[in-house]
Design an enzyme around this catalytic site. Structure first.
Site, PDB file in Angstrom:
ATOM      1  N   ASP A 234       1.289  -0.926   0.153  1.00  0.00           N
ATOM      2  CA  ASP A 234       0.153  -0.223   0.217  1.00  0.00           C
ATOM      3  C   ASP A 234       0.910   1.842  -0.008  1.00  0.00           C
ATOM      4  O   ASP A 234       1.681   1.586   0.503  1.00  0.00           O
ATOM      5  CB  ASP A 234      -1.312   0.131   1.036  1.00  0.00           C
ATOM      6  CG  ASP A 234      -2.558   1.237   0.600  1.00  0.00           C
ATOM      7  OD1 ASP A 234      -2.508   1.545   0.130  1.00  0.00           O
ATOM      8  OD2 ASP A 234      -3.563   0.408   1.283  1.00  0.00           O
TER       9      ASP A 234
ATOM     10  N   ASP B 202     -11.042   1.099  -3.024  1.00  0.00           N
ATOM     11  CA  ASP B 202     -11.157   1.054  -1.537  1.00  0.00           C
ATOM     12  C   ASP B 202     -12.781   1.141  -2.125  1.00  0.00           C
ATOM     13  O   ASP B 202     -12.880   0.734  -0.405  1.00  0.00           O
ATOM     14  CB  ASP B 202     -10.988   1.776  -0.666  1.00  0.00           C
ATOM     15  CG  ASP B 202      -9.426   1.831  -0.252  1.00  0.00           C
ATOM     16  OD1 ASP B 202      -8.848   0.978  -0.462  1.00  0.00           O
ATOM     17  OD2 ASP B 202      -8.612   2.805   0.100  1.00  0.00           O
TER      18      ASP B 202
END
Length: 765
Positions: free
Chosen positions: A477, A561
């Site tokens: 990430d 997301d």
């Protein structure tokens, strides 16, 4: 870079002609030389005479039988009143010294001097059947350039880059260098860019016919959510399946600039390149800078044709075999089930529930390490938290593997929290411009990976964990923009103990986003070399780092997301213009979406995740038993058709605003799976017919509705009944010709919004 293709014609030609070719603006010996690349249905014609400026005469779909010489003659330009006395033809970078109007693709100076660069050809090298390098130099300014072109033999995709070298004793500040100033057909009047935000990526923003310039710039330090490094030019009549289009993309994961210019004289150019901060690229004598690859695909078959070229190129020329040689495992990710509230017993319970519905890979997300009990602490402390896991992750890892799943782990290696042991020990390990207040962003700072000690620390910590726990997968990430990427060290930006030669040096306080991006690439490669079976996902607040540059070093993109099933339909459709389904993570979220607050049935949540690299991100303990059975059935449907989904030809059908129709067709056109999603109500009494694409018009297909399990029509009888579309056995469904299914289409049933249907088509002989 080129593939062998027995059906591809010899691609490179050196044609020489006497005399001028459309007007000169430099010295030459009277013999004009041309070079032509043909492959995969594309054609590139370049005029490249030693001592002259290189000119692209044509770049686009193949023109069978055409020659570069005749194209040069056909494009003859003349003096126009009020303009230069001779036609200005520019160059591959339209340098300032050429005098051509519009912005240059190359800008730099040496202490305020040597900025009027004018590159002339010194040599041309045929690198292969499908590749050529054009060497240029401007002795006046002490700048050399090599322009590299490759036409992919199968897809016709063009890959181009430029290498700049400083030959002068004094340093040269390179302010801007595009990979190429690419001329485009003026009939391509529309521009489609891809924009968005966190949790809303890959939305299309269309600019109609325009005169002047379009500029898209990104200096966030990552590919970004709102400025995707690419776009599409199309004509007014182009749609998904027909009409001309040119799609382009910069294979780079850092800062970039895109500009499209339509000149007053009727010409148009696209240029893309890395965008540096002031003084970021300074070349000493003999040092070089190479642009990222600029990728271009042309299509006469609408947006799908360009997307197919990018999909095939990614699979065949960019990605490593490690993730292409096996089925893509169905994921279970823990984030939306537990967030930071880790408990070993709960996580094992979730693993057992995930395996029961068909998961093949279990990814433990954020919160397992250091003092990471919330998102403001712990980043950088890459060791298992003894407070939560006093015996480490061994028990959880063993249970996951006993259940037949791979074990994956979340990292955010490029960032550090000030509230961490790492930062307290090494506050000088971050990127920062001295005297400039840092922009608050998620309570974290960016580590300086260009420092050898930082890169080594991250490699050692991550590699040790991979080895200890048998980690098969990393979710990598990156959750903040990097606003002031200055380093307090000097060197050449090796970042991993290697010192590249002939690349720009740097000084303390200099911006280093260029070096930082390359250091990320090298760290990823070190890990993959040390662990040959390891797969890595590129996640950056969702889809903030999705590009062909990062996919040279990773195996998957976390598309967004946002697991809202309705919005995922649009996000996946947008991303598919450049990326194939096999690399686009697509998950089933909870009944109430954590980002939008909307509620969706399990049948719609599952169906919206089937086309992609499927996964789950929800608390399975909170789902009703019947919904778990639906989830299990949906995963089974995905697995049954996984090869078709990930290896077949992907098609977007022209859809109205309230529908999304997409699907996959086998390479031999013997089988297809199409999704019809109804996202809202419509004005029409009944929905418009579905016109399939990619089928064999001469073949016949048995068509069945394989999702949902029940008849979704809100009134009966419907076509579901009349054509026995949900019938069991070999005689279920109905047989139609491919020509009828594409040219006439099939009437879908009338359904409620947030309903997704899957049609399976199988050749019936």
């Amino acid at each position: 870079m080129a593939d062998d293709d027995a059906n591809a014609a010899p691609a490179i030609h050196d044609n020489r002609a006497s005399g001028s070719s459309g007007g000169g603006d430099g010295d030459g010996d009277g013999v004009t030389q041309y070079y032509e690349l043909r492959g995969g249905g594309s054609y590139l014609a370049i005029e490249a005479t030693p001592g002259m400026r290189p000119i692209i005469l044509y770049a686009g779909p193949d023109l069978p039988g055409a020659s570069a010489a005749e194209l040069a003659l056909l494009a003859t330009r003349q003096h126009a009143p009020g303009s230069a006395a001779v036609p200005l033809r520019g160059s591959l970078l339209n340098e300032i010294g050429t005098g051509i109007s519009g912005p240059s693709g190359l800008a730099g100076h040496r202490g305020g001097q040597d900025w009027a660069i004018d590159l002339r050809i010194t040599a041309v090298t045929a690198l292969s059947e499908f590749a050529v390098a054009i060497h240029c130099e401007d002795t006046n300014t002490g700048i050399r350039a090599v322009h590299n072109f490759t036409i992919h033999a199968v897809t016709g995709l063009l890959a181009a880059n430029t290498v700049i070298e400083n030959t002068h004793d004094a340093d040269f500040d390179l302010d801007w260098c595009a990979a190429l100033c690419l001329p485009f057909d003026p009939r391509l009047s529309r521009f489609l860019s891809f924009t968005g935000r966190w949790s809303g990526e890959f939305h299309i923003e269309e600019v109609p016919a325009f005169q002047g310039s379009i500029v898209r710039e990104n200096k966030s330090g990552r590919t970004s959510h709102n400025v995707f490094p690419g776009g599409i030019l199309a004509s007014s009549e182009t749609n998904e399946t027909s009409g001309p289009a040119a799609a382009f993309h910069l294979a780079w994961s850092g800062n970039h600039r895109l500009r499209i210019d339509r000149h007053q004289d009727g010409r148009g150019f696209v240029q893309m390149g890395e965008m540096g901060f002031p003084g970021e690229i300074r070349l000493g004598k003999g040092e070089t800078y190479q642009t990222p690859d600029f990728l271009v695909a042309w299509s006469q078959d609408g947006f799908n044709g360009a997307a197919h070229a990018f999909h095939d190129y990614l699979r065949g020329n960019v990605m490593e075999p490690r993730s292409l040689s096996k089925p893509r495992p169905v994921h279970y990710n823990t984030w939306e089930a537990v967030y930071f509230f880790h408990d070993e017993g709960t996580l094992i319970e979730l693993a057992e529930a995930a395996a029961a519905v068909g998961a093949e890979r279990y990814v433990l997300d954020d919160g397992w390490f250091g003092g990471r009990r919330h998102d403001g602490a712990g980043l950088g402390d890459w060791w298992v938290s003894e407070d939560i896991y006093p015996s480490g992750l061994h028990k959880l890892a063993r249970r996951i593997k006993d259940l037949g799943m791979e074990f994956g782990l979340w990292f955010e290696p490029e960032m550090v929290n000030p509230d961490s042991d790492l930062y307290r020990a090494h506050p000088d390990w971050v990127l920062e411009a001295k005297g400039v207040e840092a922009v608050p962003f998620r309570g974290q700072l960016t580590l300086d990976l260009t420092k050898r000690e930082v890169s080594d620390y991250l490699f050692e910590k991550i590699s040790a964990l991979v080895a200890e726990y048998g980690i098969a997968y990393i979710k990598w990430d990156m959750n903040r923009d990097t606003h002031h990427p200055a380093s307090n060290s000097d060197g050449r930006g090796g970042g991993d103990g290697c010192t590249p030669v002939n690349v720009p040096r740097r000084k303390p306080g200099q911006a280093v986003m260029h070096f930082q991006t390359q250091a990320v690439y090298r760290l990823l490669d070190r890990l993959r070399k040390a662990h040959p079976e390891l797969e890595i996902e590129s996640c950056s607040s969702g889809g903030g780092r999705a590009d062909f540059g990062i996919l040279r070093h990773t195996d998957r993109i976390w598309t967004s997301d946002n697991n809202d099933a309705r919005q995922r339909q649009a996000i996946m459709r947008g991303a598919s213009h450049f990326f194939p389904l096999r690399v686009l993570g697509n998950h089933v979220g909870p009944k109430t979406c954590h980002i939008t607050g909307r509620k969706f049935s399990m049948a719609f949540r599952v169906a919206s995740a089937v086309l992609g690299h499927m996964g789950m991100e929800l608390d399975l303990r909170a789902e009703k038993p019947q919904d778990l059975e639906t989830l299990k059935a949906g995963i089974a449907l995905h697995k049954k058709h996984r090869t078709l989904i990930h290896e077949g030809r992907f098609w977007r059908l022209d859809s109205e605003a309230h529908t999304n129709i997409i699907g996959c067709v086998a390479d031999d056109r013997s089988e297809a799976l199409f999704s019809y999603a109804k996202l809202d109500t419509e004005l029409a009494t009944l929905p418009r017919r579905i016109h399939f694409a990619g089928l064999d018009p001469a073949a016949h297909y048995r068509i069945k509705m394989v999702w949902p399990a029940h008849n979704p029509s809100i009134s009966t009888p419907s076509i579901v009944d009349a054509a026995n579309l949900q019938g069991d056995g070999a005689e279920g469904g109905a047989v139609f010709s491919g020509a009828a299914l594409m040219g006439h289409g099939i009437q879908p049933p009338l359904t409620f919004p947030d309903t997704c249907l899957f049609y399976h088509l199988q050749s019936a002989g």
